[in-house]
Design an enzyme around this catalytic site. Structure first.
Site, PDB file in Angstrom:
ATOM      1  N   HIS A  77       0.845  -1.187   0.000  1.00 41.36           N
ATOM      2  CA  HIS A  77       0.000   0.000   0.000  1.00 41.36           C
ATOM      3  C   HIS A  77       0.882   1.239   0.000  1.00 41.36           C
ATOM      4  O   HIS A  77       1.842   1.337   0.772  1.00 41.36           O
ATOM      5  CB  HIS A  77      -0.906   0.054   1.225  1.00 41.36           C
ATOM      6  CG  HIS A  77      -1.715   1.317   1.297  1.00 41.36           C
ATOM      7  ND1 HIS A  77      -2.862   1.508   0.545  1.00 41.36           N
ATOM      8  CD2 HIS A  77      -1.503   2.479   1.980  1.00 41.36           C
ATOM      9  CE1 HIS A  77      -3.329   2.727   0.772  1.00 41.36           C
ATOM     10  NE2 HIS A  77      -2.534   3.329   1.629  1.00 41.36           N
ATOM     11  N   ASP A 158     -15.498   2.507   7.206  1.00 34.71           N
ATOM     12  CA  ASP A 158     -14.425   3.397   6.751  1.00 34.71           C
ATOM     13  C   ASP A 158     -14.879   4.238   5.572  1.00 34.71           C
ATOM     14  O   ASP A 158     -14.573   5.438   5.497  1.00 34.71           O
ATOM     15  CB  ASP A 158     -13.186   2.595   6.369  1.00 34.71           C
ATOM     16  CG  ASP A 158     -12.121   3.495   5.766  1.00 34.71           C
ATOM     17  OD1 ASP A 158     -11.580   4.335   6.502  1.00 34.71           O
ATOM     18  OD2 ASP A 158     -11.863   3.381   4.548  1.00 34.71           O
ATOM     19  N   ARG A 165     -15.118  12.745   6.875  1.00 32.83           N
ATOM     20  CA  ARG A 165     -13.884  13.458   7.253  1.00 32.83           C
ATOM     21  C   ARG A 165     -13.429  14.392   6.136  1.00 32.83           C
ATOM     22  O   ARG A 165     -12.887  15.474   6.392  1.00 32.83           O
ATOM     23  CB  ARG A 165     -12.780  12.449   7.573  1.00 32.83           C
ATOM     24  CG  ARG A 165     -12.993  11.692   8.889  1.00 32.83           C
ATOM     25  CD  ARG A 165     -12.055  10.509   9.002  1.00 32.83           C
ATOM     26  NE  ARG A 165     -10.658  10.917   8.823  1.00 32.83           N
ATOM     27  CZ  ARG A 165      -9.729  10.153   8.257  1.00 32.83           C
ATOM     28  NH1 ARG A 165     -10.044   8.958   7.797  1.00 32.83           N
ATOM     29  NH2 ARG A 165      -8.502  10.605   8.143  1.00 32.83           N
ATOM     30  N   SER A 180      -7.996   3.912   8.901  1.00 33.01           N
ATOM     31  CA  SER A 180      -8.663   3.880   7.597  1.00 33.01           C
ATOM     32  C   SER A 180      -7.907   2.974   6.629  1.00 33.01           C
ATOM     33  O   SER A 180      -8.498   2.109   5.971  1.00 33.01           O
ATOM     34  CB  SER A 180      -8.763   5.295   7.030  1.00 33.01           C
ATOM     35  OG  SER A 180      -9.294   5.282   5.725  1.00 33.01           O
ATOM     36  N   LYS A 184      -8.908  -1.629   5.838  1.00 36.75           N
ATOM     37  CA  LYS A 184      -9.141  -2.222   4.511  1.00 36.75           C
ATOM     38  C   LYS A 184      -8.088  -3.266   4.173  1.00 36.75           C
ATOM     39  O   LYS A 184      -8.391  -4.323   3.619  1.00 36.75           O
ATOM     40  CB  LYS A 184      -9.182  -1.125   3.446  1.00 36.75           C
ATOM     41  CG  LYS A 184     -10.353  -0.153   3.596  1.00 36.75           C
ATOM     42  CD  LYS A 184     -10.481   0.755   2.410  1.00 36.75           C
ATOM     43  CE  LYS A 184      -9.355   1.776   2.313  1.00 36.75           C
ATOM     44  NZ  LYS A 184      -9.431   2.821   3.352  1.00 36.75           N
TER      45      LYS A 184
END
Length: 420
Positions: A77, A158, A165, A180, A184
């Site tokens: 990620h 999320d 947000r 967040s 995932k």
């Protein structure tokens, strides 16, 4: 709960479970959750609170399980940057090394590009893949990698909270950002994870201290959940590679898979691949797999598995404009934020979720910091389908390009640190 956190108190596990579940089911109003999020921005969260918040987000939906696959699973990620096309060559490379790569990716927002937007510029390629189809592709030794959109049932809390947000000024919170991302990634079922946390003007976090804090929290969350997790801190003051856009970045990624491509893209791809292979427990050098063509074979299979044609011509923008060097010397600055905003204004990005992007829009960079340039030579080529966008893109580049008679220092390192 709102007043307790506002006043510096700690939320109990039961309180966190209730509020996340209630928000997901619509019992907790948006106004209440936004107030709580603001209190968290001000007061922060302890490690226990952050871990429980992440677990509650995961529990709001389903959690995928790939433990029965015949190969180890590992994912990557990135926190996002400009020209960050690394997933495109990285996923098939790691799959060609023997791992299964279940990568759930997103679309771009603002100046940072989105992996799905890039891949959707390939004719026929589809981002939506069922879990059953993911399992088939990951099990296929000729493919082994899936890059797709997250399903609606993956950490739905999320998705709701992030949208809230985004419009209430509560994005900038390390605990909320970490939970967040990790909710995932943990829910997608990977056994190991390598995080690429960007640092610099084109990243969400501009300071090394902030990036290190975020990376540390995410590594802890992953390990607490039983996911082998490490993080690299990587520079994002200058765009990665020589393109920023969608189809432009796909073309550059294919160059890397063919054994060429910009040195920084190759370096980061191989560095992350080595980390992923190690986390997967495989004893193989990704550089050998890249050079002998196996990674390219897996790329072609990966694109075909999701309906794409790897041989199809990529979209090309209808209009181009060249930005030339104003003086002779050494290019000492090519600001990632300026380039990212310019690419966004050209149509490569979006201001709001759901907006369409232009597949061919973006920027080619003909020189990078450290290169010698001559007055009048092309520095950048801007691509768009909407020529009215050129003025705004050029304005975004004001101050982003600096040419000096002699460089004050050499360009900095790409890899800035490792956590875990």
């Amino acid at each position: 709960m709102i007043t307790a956190k506002r006043d510096g108190g700690e939320l109990s596990d039961a309180q966190i479970d209730w509020v996340v579940d209630g928000f997901t089911r619509g019992i907790v109003a948006d106004e209440q959750m936004s107030a709580l999020a603001m209190a968290i921005v001000w007061r922060g969260m302890t490690r226990r609170e952050t871990a429980r918040w992440t677990a509650a987000m995961i529990a709001s939906g389903s959690r995928m399980d790939f433990t029965d696959l015949p190969r180890p699973t590992v994912d990557k990620h990135s926190t996002g940057g400009v020209g960050d096309k690394i997933t495109l060559p990285l996923a098939p490379l790691v799959a060609a090394c023997g791992a299964a790569v279940p990568q759930l990716s997103g679309r771009g927002l603002g100046h940072t590009g989105g992996t799905l937007d890039k891949l959707e510029s390939i004719p026929g390629w589809q981002a939506d893949v069922t879990v059953a189809r993911m399992r088939e592709i990951l099990s296929d030794p000729a493919t082994g990698a899936v890059v797709c959109a997250a399903g609606a049932d993956l950490a739905p809390a999320d998705k709701r909270l992030y949208a809230l947000r985004d419009v209430t000024g509560t994005v900038e919170s390390i605990p909320l950002i970490a939970s967040s991302i990790m909710s995932k990634k943990i829910a997608e079922g990977t056994a190991a994870l390598v995080l690429d946390v960007k640092v610099g003007s084109g990243a969400f976090l501009e300071t090394l201290d902030g990036a290190r804090e975020l990376a540390t929290v995410m590594v802890e969350l992953g390990r607490d959940a039983g996911v082998r997790t490490v993080a690299l801190l990587t520079a994002m003051d200058t765009p990665l590679g020589r393109t920023a856009g969608n189809a432009l970045e796909v073309a550059e990624s294919v160059e890397v898979l063919a054994g060429g491509g910009p040195a920084d893209v190759v370096e980061l791809t191989l560095t992350l691949a080595r980390e992923m292979v190690a986390q997967a427990g495989l004893n193989i050098d990704p550089a050998d797999v890249l050079s002998d063509g196996r990674a390219m074979d897996h790329w072609r299979s990966m694109i075909q598995a999701q309906g794409g044609d790897p041989d199809a011509a990529l979209p090309v923008a209808r209009h181009t404009e060249v930005v030339k060097a104003e003086s002779t010397g050494v290019l000492t600055r090519l600001d990632a934020m300026g380039v990212g905003v310019a690419a966004w204004r050209l149509g490569a990005g979006r201001a709001r979720q759901g907006e369409k992007v232009q597949a061919g829009a973006g920027i080619e960079m003909h020189a990078k910091p450290g290169d010698s340039v001559v007055a009048g030579q092309p520095l950048l080529t801007l691509h768009t389908d909407t020529p009215d966008a050129f003025a705004g893109a050029v304005a975004a580049l004001d101050g982003a390009v600096v040419i000096e008679s002699a460089p004050a220092s050499e360009p900095g390192e790409l890899i800035l640190g490792r956590i875990g």
